[in-house]
Design a protein around this motif. Sequence first.
Motif, PDB file in Angstrom:
ATOM      1  N   SER B  96     -15.346  13.347 -11.271  1.00 13.84           N
ATOM      2  CA  SER B  96     -13.820  13.560 -11.828  1.00 13.84           C
ATOM      3  C   SER B  96     -12.811  13.011 -11.473  1.00 13.84           C
ATOM      4  N   GLU B  98     -10.491  15.153 -11.868  1.00 11.70           N
ATOM      5  CA  GLU B  98      -9.717  16.836 -11.419  1.00 11.70           C
ATOM      6  C   GLU B  98     -10.633  17.123  -9.733  1.00 11.70           C
ATOM      7  N   GLU B  99     -11.888  16.772  -9.694  1.00 12.94           N
ATOM      8  CA  GLU B  99     -12.466  16.592  -8.267  1.00 12.94           C
ATOM      9  C   GLU B  99     -11.627  15.963  -7.254  1.00 12.94           C
ATOM     10  N   ARG B 132      -7.547  13.922 -16.461  1.00 14.85           N
ATOM     11  CA  ARG B 132      -8.298  14.735 -15.321  1.00 14.85           C
ATOM     12  C   ARG B 132      -9.844  15.312 -15.930  1.00 14.85           C
ATOM     13  N   GLU B 133     -10.220  15.308 -17.006  1.00 16.27           N
ATOM     14  CA  GLU B 133     -11.893  15.138 -17.491  1.00 16.27           C
ATOM     15  C   GLU B 133     -12.236  14.059 -17.229  1.00 16.27           C
ATOM     16  N   ARG B 134     -11.587  12.823 -17.120  1.00 19.03           N
ATOM     17  CA  ARG B 134     -11.825  11.937 -17.235  1.00 19.03           C
ATOM     18  C   ARG B 134     -12.758  11.270 -15.627  1.00 19.03           C
ATOM     19  N   GLU B 135     -13.920  10.366 -16.269  1.00 22.26           N
ATOM     20  CA  GLU B 135     -14.621  10.014 -15.022  1.00 22.26           C
ATOM     21  C   GLU B 135     -13.750   8.736 -14.788  1.00 22.26           C
TER      22      GLU B 135
ATOM     23  N   ARG C  15     -21.063  13.964 -24.906  1.00 18.41           N
ATOM     24  CA  ARG C  15     -20.038  15.045 -24.983  1.00 18.41           C
ATOM     25  C   ARG C  15     -19.938  15.705 -26.197  1.00 18.41           C
ATOM     26  N   TYR C 229     -13.699  24.746 -15.192  1.00 22.06           N
ATOM     27  CA  TYR C 229     -14.877  24.729 -15.863  1.00 22.06           C
ATOM     28  C   TYR C 229     -15.894  25.123 -15.495  1.00 22.06           C
TER      29      TYR C 229
END
Lengths: 330, 272, 261
Positions: B96, B98-99, B132-135, C15, C229
């Motif tokens: 992701s 974020e990571e 941020r949480e997208r791939e 999701r 998270y």
Amino acid sequence: MHMSDALISPAVAAVTGAVALSLIAVAIRRVGQRSAEESLHHKHTLLPLMGIMGAFVFASQMINFTIPGTGSSGHLVGGVLLAAMLGPWAGFLTLSGVLLIQCLVFADGGFLALGCNIINMAAISCLVAYPIIFRNMMMPNATVKRITILSITTSVVALVFGAVAVTLETTLSGVTMLPMRQFLVYMVAIHLAVGIGEGIATAAVLLVVRRYRPDLIVDNITSPRRHHNTGRVLTLFAIAALIIGASFSWLASSKPDGLEWSIEQVSNGEALTTPDTRYHAAAADIVEQTALMPDYNTSLAGILGSGAIILVVFLATYLFHPRHRRWPTD
Amino acid sequence: MHHYLQLYDLHFAYKGGDDVLRGISFRIEHGQHVALAGANGAGKSTLLLHINGLLQPTRGSIDVGGILLTDKTEAIIRQSVGMVFQDSDNQLFMPSVEEDVAFGPAAMGLTREEVTRRVEKSLSEVDALHLREREPHSLSGGEKKRVAIATVLAMTPSILVLDEPTVGLDPRSRRQIIALLRQFRHTMLIATHDMDLIDELCERTIVLNRGKVAADAPTAEVFSNMTLLDECELEQPSSMRFMKSSTQIIPPLDRAQHTDSNANAHGRLEEA
Amino acid sequence: MQALYALDEVERTARRRSSLKQIDARAKAIVTIVFLCTMLSMPIDRLSELMLFTIYPLLAARMGGMNYAAMVRNSLLVAPFAALIALPNIFYDRVPMFLVGELVITRGWISLVSIILRGVLSVQAVMVWIGSTGTYQSVRALQRLGMPSLFASQIFLTMRYIRLIIDQALQMRRARDARSFGRQSYPLRLWAMLVGELLLRSVKRGEAIGYAMAARGFESSMPAIALHYQDRWQRRDTLYTILCSTTLILIRILHLSERIF
């Protein structure tokens, strides 16, 4: 060929799972050591390379080669190829990862059967067949012929041993009543043919790689090897040949009803009940011992009753979670 | 600390090959924005890979803010020299966004709170916090590039090295990136073909030709030197070409003959 | 192509903010394993008991916002292969079990159906787990349950780039097909060039990724990235695990159907 959970018993799954996990643990340590030893340039490449090659395996299965004379096509599995490019342990890890993803994402192969699949498809080709045959007998600046022959031999041995492993695992699970020998024959025959195809395909790709980037072929087809341990190769080869030969002789001597096999050729002439029923019974025994109640088997009433229960649950869930409800998304 | 970058007589050849870099020397001062121009194959990408020690020169040395680059100092230097690669897909390798942005700070051994803080700060700087949480595979080219820049910013480097930051981007994304880069006060070294980008962002240009420094001068000077541009297979930025052609009113058909020396560079395809 | 579609479908389903999604991925993984162990340890002639295991994927699918019918359809793909290997049971096991009117149902037939059901249900169990969790989170759950990190990192990388490389492969195929009238497979030489090219490009990309990783501080192992998270195990997860596991074990041990009916 990916084994499904249908034919596996949890006991066999546990044993093969333990073996597979140990192999993975060893592989990780070996790969880690190797990363540390590698030249500065390559130190950080091994992990991403393993990841990418996994993706490559999936992608390469989208491109098929024609099998002459049959009108059908095939694709590369790539155990020997991976081992040749990454080394046995890294190749093994890569292929194991592929198998896990195939199981989880594509429902290709059972989850409990992963241990078996990892052993049958990844371990045997990368950790047994490749080092003993291919790497062993490779020479610097090998000819096309040598590469092809070694490729085919390695693939065939790997697949035939894999076939034996599948048969053993299935038989020991005691789920199917297919006689081990008949099963073995068919498996060996199929994998023999597939192995030849895989070997040719592997050789073809290796040659292309060698032409453009010989530095990629790990145990270096181009670097000298100290000595060839032909003894090991011959032993492995002999075992494989024995399996293939025995399978075909059983095939030739099988009786139409298949219920009684003459095993005089193999043993001292005693007629036994099909050995697999013994396994079957043994497996069934173990399973029975875990039951609290004596076995009532199955009755029609029982089946109908279960069916009724399922139907009730099904309808109940539709009452509480109607199909057309819109699920909010994250 | 003053973050300058100095290369001394850098030579490099791939194993068994000819020299790709043949004696490169230059010094970039703190805060400068320098362009590295040159045709494909001139050695730009190879040169960039040396600056943070990904490649080792066969001869010569590199000095980053007073620290000589060796395998012992590599790790420290990689925290001050942030590199943005040409293909963003190769830079975004985590599951992701974020990571990915967290990767650098985490590798630096920072605390969880600090890592999270840096992730949010860098993503905000490139206007990608909503991603941020997208791939990574679901992002557009421009978004990927912005996130790639964020992954580097999160390590708070003092020197930014960018390899072809605008290649493959649609016009709007390209504008966004240029606007973004213009805001940065880092020392910057940008390898690029994009003459207009150089024109807008870099006051100084180093031209590479076949592994050597063909020119190292203020950008305006380099762009006025037609012989140099021609030899190194480059052309002028459109602002200058526009200026030139607007002062000479040439009918369209004849223009081809007059600007012949620039025509060949135009149709060159990008190397994959 | 279908592979890519399947991947996206799984992610899209995962999701959805369903009730099952709230459960920690590790709990779901554990329950899946318990399910598989209990179901697969059931003797194959106890079909009526085995059928009861259908309830788990059914309930989980509904709780997870998944299309149960579609899932069942997909799981049936496994059936033919299992059936093929199970077929001999009909011939070898002729012990009669019960009568349906005039028809004698032998143990062989029962075991055949059982085997097919085993195959189908085991696939459904995994689908329900992954479908309500997402592929990345599922692998991460395995990692937190003990799978070695290096292995997990490698798998994440493969999953990250699988679409990209498959896309490349499809592009190469399309470019080829445009010139050869839509062939489905290629002669060996051509095939080797295609696959070889794909391989070399993949290796090049792998090296580039290695550079990118090193440039951001990678030495030999992935840094531990703990983000906000990362769910914590909650009481409801324990509840879920215990409830499901107990039910499954009871179904396995007790002869529910036979005793009730």
